[in-house]
Design a protein around this motif. Structure first.
Motif, PDB file in Angstrom:
ATOM      1  N   ARG A 295      -4.900  -8.002  -6.088  1.00  0.00           N
ATOM      2  CA  ARG A 295      -6.232  -7.905  -6.666  1.00  0.00           C
ATOM      3  C   ARG A 295      -7.222  -7.221  -5.733  1.00  0.00           C
ATOM      4  NH1 ARG A 295      -4.694  -7.946 -11.597  1.00  0.00           N
ATOM      5  NH2 ARG A 295      -3.908  -9.932 -12.380  1.00  0.00           N
ATOM      6  N   VAL A 296      -7.124  -7.508  -4.451  1.00  0.00           N
ATOM      7  CA  VAL A 296      -7.987  -6.901  -3.438  1.00  0.00           C
ATOM      8  C   VAL A 296      -7.095  -6.400  -2.319  1.00  0.00           C
ATOM      9  CG1 VAL A 296      -9.935  -7.252  -1.887  1.00  0.00           C
ATOM     10  CG2 VAL A 296      -9.821  -8.538  -4.025  1.00  0.00           C
ATOM     11  N   SER A 297      -7.362  -5.188  -1.830  1.00  0.00           N
ATOM     12  CA  SER A 297      -6.454  -4.609  -0.847  1.00  0.00           C
ATOM     13  C   SER A 297      -7.216  -3.808   0.201  1.00  0.00           C
ATOM     14  CB  SER A 297      -5.434  -3.713  -1.547  1.00  0.00           C
ATOM     15  OG  SER A 297      -4.670  -2.997  -0.612  1.00  0.00           O
ATOM     16  N   GLY A 298      -6.690  -3.862   1.429  1.00  0.00           N
ATOM     17  CA  GLY A 298      -7.201  -3.024   2.501  1.00  0.00           C
ATOM     18  C   GLY A 298      -6.579  -1.640   2.456  1.00  0.00           C
ATOM     19  N   SER A 299      -7.045  -0.783   3.324  1.00  0.00           N
ATOM     20  CA  SER A 299      -6.633   0.622   3.289  1.00  0.00           C
ATOM     21  C   SER A 299      -5.186   0.842   3.706  1.00  0.00           C
ATOM     22  CB  SER A 299      -7.557   1.443   4.198  1.00  0.00           C
ATOM     23  OG  SER A 299      -7.498   0.969   5.537  1.00  0.00           O
ATOM     24  N   VAL A 300      -4.599  -0.075   4.491  1.00  0.00           N
ATOM     25  CA  VAL A 300      -3.233   0.116   4.958  1.00  0.00           C
ATOM     26  C   VAL A 300      -2.255   0.153   3.788  1.00  0.00           C
ATOM     27  CG1 VAL A 300      -1.354  -0.945   6.281  1.00  0.00           C
ATOM     28  CG2 VAL A 300      -3.660  -0.878   7.239  1.00  0.00           C
ATOM     29  N   LEU A 301      -2.428  -0.718   2.820  1.00  0.00           N
ATOM     30  CA  LEU A 301      -1.529  -0.740   1.670  1.00  0.00           C
ATOM     31  C   LEU A 301      -1.697   0.517   0.823  1.00  0.00           C
ATOM     32  CD1 LEU A 301      -1.920  -3.851   2.506  1.00  0.00           C
ATOM     33  CD2 LEU A 301      -1.021  -4.319   0.235  1.00  0.00           C
ATOM     34  N   ASN A 302      -2.945   0.968   0.663  1.00  0.00           N
ATOM     35  CA  ASN A 302      -3.175   2.209  -0.087  1.00  0.00           C
ATOM     36  C   ASN A 302      -2.534   3.397   0.615  1.00  0.00           C
ATOM     37  OD1 ASN A 302      -4.710   0.712  -1.904  1.00  0.00           O
ATOM     38  ND2 ASN A 302      -6.631   1.166  -0.846  1.00  0.00           N
ATOM     39  N   ASP A 303      -2.644   3.443   1.938  1.00  0.00           N
ATOM     40  CA  ASP A 303      -2.034   4.532   2.701  1.00  0.00           C
ATOM     41  C   ASP A 303      -0.511   4.481   2.625  1.00  0.00           C
ATOM     42  OD1 ASP A 303      -4.578   5.276   3.404  1.00  0.00           O
ATOM     43  OD2 ASP A 303      -4.524   4.333   5.378  1.00  0.00           O
TER      44      ASP A 303
ATOM     45  N   LEU B 180       1.469   3.551   0.058  1.00  0.00           N
ATOM     46  CA  LEU B 180       1.976   4.111  -1.191  1.00  0.00           C
ATOM     47  C   LEU B 180       1.278   5.413  -1.577  1.00  0.00           C
ATOM     48  CD1 LEU B 180       2.599   1.024  -3.508  1.00  0.00           C
ATOM     49  CD2 LEU B 180       4.191   2.263  -2.048  1.00  0.00           C
ATOM     50  N   GLY B 181       0.198   5.753  -0.875  1.00  0.00           N
ATOM     51  CA  GLY B 181      -0.528   6.970  -1.200  1.00  0.00           C
ATOM     52  C   GLY B 181      -1.324   6.864  -2.477  1.00  0.00           C
ATOM     53  N   MET B 182      -1.730   5.656  -2.844  1.00  0.00           N
ATOM     54  CA  MET B 182      -2.497   5.438  -4.072  1.00  0.00           C
ATOM     55  C   MET B 182      -3.171   4.074  -3.989  1.00  0.00           C
ATOM     56  SD  MET B 182       0.603   4.503  -6.705  1.00  0.00           S
ATOM     57  CE  MET B 182       1.649   5.840  -6.124  1.00  0.00           C
ATOM     58  N   ASP B 183      -4.054   3.817  -4.938  1.00  0.00           N
ATOM     59  CA  ASP B 183      -4.723   2.524  -5.027  1.00  0.00           C
ATOM     60  C   ASP B 183      -3.716   1.499  -5.539  1.00  0.00           C
ATOM     61  OD1 ASP B 183      -6.386   0.360  -5.373  1.00  0.00           O
ATOM     62  OD2 ASP B 183      -7.940   1.454  -6.475  1.00  0.00           O
TER      63      ASP B 183
ATOM     64  N   THR C  97       4.326   9.755   2.188  1.00  0.00           N
ATOM     65  CA  THR C  97       4.142   8.714   1.191  1.00  0.00           C
ATOM     66  C   THR C  97       4.810   9.136  -0.117  1.00  0.00           C
ATOM     67  OG1 THR C  97       2.026   9.659   0.473  1.00  0.00           O
ATOM     68  CG2 THR C  97       1.953   7.958   2.203  1.00  0.00           C
ATOM     69  N   PRO C  98       5.215   8.160  -0.941  1.00  0.00           N
ATOM     70  CA  PRO C  98       5.083   6.722  -0.729  1.00  0.00           C
ATOM     71  C   PRO C  98       6.116   6.195   0.269  1.00  0.00           C
ATOM     72  CG  PRO C  98       6.219   7.138  -2.785  1.00  0.00           C
ATOM     73  CD  PRO C  98       5.803   8.480  -2.262  1.00  0.00           C
ATOM     74  N   LEU C  99       5.703   5.206   1.050  1.00  0.00           N
ATOM     75  CA  LEU C  99       6.571   4.548   2.015  1.00  0.00           C
ATOM     76  C   LEU C  99       6.907   3.156   1.486  1.00  0.00           C
ATOM     77  CD1 LEU C  99       7.888   4.401   4.864  1.00  0.00           C
ATOM     78  CD2 LEU C  99       5.709   3.461   5.676  1.00  0.00           C
ATOM     79  N   ARG C 100       8.191   2.882   1.322  1.00  0.00           N
ATOM     80  CA  ARG C 100       8.621   1.568   0.838  1.00  0.00           C
ATOM     81  C   ARG C 100       9.577   0.939   1.848  1.00  0.00           C
ATOM     82  NH1 ARG C 100       7.832   4.392  -4.074  1.00  0.00           N
ATOM     83  NH2 ARG C 100       6.454   3.243  -5.479  1.00  0.00           N
ATOM     84  N   PHE C 101       9.603  -0.390   1.840  1.00  0.00           N
ATOM     85  CA  PHE C 101      10.279  -1.124   2.900  1.00  0.00           C
ATOM     86  C   PHE C 101      11.524  -1.842   2.406  1.00  0.00           C
ATOM     87  CE2 PHE C 101       5.822  -0.878   4.195  1.00  0.00           C
ATOM     88  CZ  PHE C 101       5.950  -0.374   5.482  1.00  0.00           C
ATOM     89  N   LYS C 102      12.430  -2.053   3.356  1.00  0.00           N
ATOM     90  CA  LYS C 102      13.569  -2.941   3.183  1.00  0.00           C
ATOM     91  C   LYS C 102      13.293  -4.209   3.988  1.00  0.00           C
ATOM     92  CE  LYS C 102      16.367   0.128   4.833  1.00  0.00           C
ATOM     93  NZ  LYS C 102      17.602   0.791   5.336  1.00  0.00           N
ATOM     94  N   VAL C 103      13.913  -5.317   3.585  1.00  0.00           N
ATOM     95  CA  VAL C 103      13.693  -6.611   4.235  1.00  0.00           C
ATOM     96  C   VAL C 103      14.828  -6.874   5.203  1.00  0.00           C
ATOM     97  CG1 VAL C 103      13.390  -9.083   3.893  1.00  0.00           C
ATOM     98  CG2 VAL C 103      12.453  -7.470   2.218  1.00  0.00           C
ATOM     99  N   SER C 104      14.484  -7.043   6.478  1.00  0.00           N
ATOM    100  CA  SER C 104      15.499  -7.356   7.478  1.00  0.00           C
ATOM    101  C   SER C 104      15.649  -8.862   7.676  1.00  0.00           C
ATOM    102  CB  SER C 104      15.159  -6.689   8.815  1.00  0.00           C
ATOM    103  OG  SER C 104      13.887  -7.082   9.268  1.00  0.00           O
ATOM    104  N   SER C 105      14.588  -9.630   7.452  1.00  0.00           N
ATOM    105  CA  SER C 105      14.680 -11.088   7.526  1.00  0.00           C
ATOM    106  C   SER C 105      13.524 -11.718   6.770  1.00  0.00           C
ATOM    107  CB  SER C 105      14.695 -11.579   8.977  1.00  0.00           C
ATOM    108  OG  SER C 105      13.443 -11.332   9.594  1.00  0.00           O
ATOM    109  N   VAL C 106      13.768 -12.905   6.245  1.00  0.00           N
ATOM    110  CA  VAL C 106      12.757 -13.685   5.530  1.00  0.00           C
ATOM    111  C   VAL C 106      12.679 -15.051   6.187  1.00  0.00           C
ATOM    112  CG1 VAL C 106      12.059 -14.704   3.331  1.00  0.00           C
ATOM    113  CG2 VAL C 106      13.258 -12.518   3.362  1.00  0.00           C
ATOM    114  N   ARG C 107      11.473 -15.494   6.475  1.00  0.00           N
ATOM    115  CA  ARG C 107      11.269 -16.800   7.092  1.00  0.00           C
ATOM    116  C   ARG C 107      10.189 -17.531   6.314  1.00  0.00           C
ATOM    117  NH1 ARG C 107      11.605 -12.712  10.773  1.00  0.00           N
ATOM    118  NH2 ARG C 107      13.258 -12.868  12.324  1.00  0.00           N
TER     119      ARG C 107
END
Length: 259
Positions: free
Chosen positions: A87-95, A97-100, A179-189
């Motif tokens: 719902r609310v996002s900082g600029s890092v997330l927009n950067d 994916l290269g979009m809002d 962009t867009p940059l998407r991630f893989k999960v190496s570990s979940v805690r």
């Protein structure tokens, strides 16, 4: 295989990095090889708001108190089991994916192969409830280098006392070259939260309503246009208006009585 060790509380003893567990000693979310200070700042602020309770309320969260980490911070809302939309996002997330990213699910930041893992972590976040830490890596290949990142998800309650909100942080180590940059999960805690369950908070609308009424009674505002009272038109009025705007008729009837 995804590693899911528990996260100790602030009062716990330090755990060695060999155990591959996120250390929260002194409020720092860190591993042996890298430090994610932005996530640590958000976690410390959330803990401060939480106190002895299970979690803080969304209404208590003020982004002005975390200016150092605001660029990587976001607020999400649970809209379905395993689904939370930003719902609310900082600029890092927009950067990233290269979009809002507002209105997108959190899983949009991840590779399709990792989305089920993230969705299950989101379900734990709201159901248990629990705090979640995801260690991430980006897909690499020419000309893109691998990037390490961390995402922290912390639950919050809404005005009714339901656990439907989450504040999160995405902290990226490295430069986003494409962009867009998407991630893989190496570990979940994740760590299940203890303490008093969230309580409902009555929402006071009277002051806001009065302030809005006072503002509407003012004679003028900057950048505001004049307000014209709405009056619905009847069909006859619309027809007469169309005729008057068309001007005099250009067709004449000529009668020749000699024929």
């Amino acid at each position: 295989m995804i590693d899911r060790p528990d996260i100790p509380s602030l009062s716990a003893k330090p755990i060695s990095a060999a155990d591959n567990v996120v250390e929260l000693q002194d409020g720092a979310l860190s591993q042996s090889h890298t430090s994610f200070r932005t996530c640590a700042d958000l976690y410390e602020y959330w803990q401060h708001l939480r106190g002895d309770r299970q979690m803080p309320a969304r209404s208590e969260f003020d982004p002005r108190d975390i200016q150092s980490s605001i660029a990587g911070t976001f607020v999400a809302e649970k809209v379905a089991p395993r689904v939370a939309r930003i719902r609310v996002s900082g600029s890092v997330l927009n950067d990233t994916l290269g979009m809002d990213v507002r209105g997108m699910p959190i899983t949009a930041l991840f590779d399709p192969i990792a989305r089920d893992t993230v969705a299950e972590a989101i379900n734990d976040l709201f159901v248990a409830p629990s705090m979640v830490v995801l260690d991430l890596t980006s897909r690499h290949g020419f000309p893109r280098k691998s990037i390490q990142a961390r995402m922290v998800l912390l639950p919050m309650s809404d005005a009714a006392g339901n656990i439907t909100r989450a504040v999160g942080c995405l902290d990226i180590k490295g430069e986003i070259s494409k962009t867009p940059l998407r991630f893989k999960v190496s570990s979940v805690r994740h760590t299940e939260l203890t303490g008093d369950a969230p309580l409902a908070h009555p929402v006071e609308t009277a002051p806001f309503t009065q302030a809005l009424a006072d503002r509407q009674s003012e004679p003028s505002f900057a950048f505001a246009e004049g307000v014209t009272e709405f009056r619905p038109k009847r069909h006859d009025d619309a027809v007469n208006s169309a005729r008057s705007s068309a001007g005099p008729s250009k067709l004449r009837l000529i009668v020749d009585n000699d024929v």
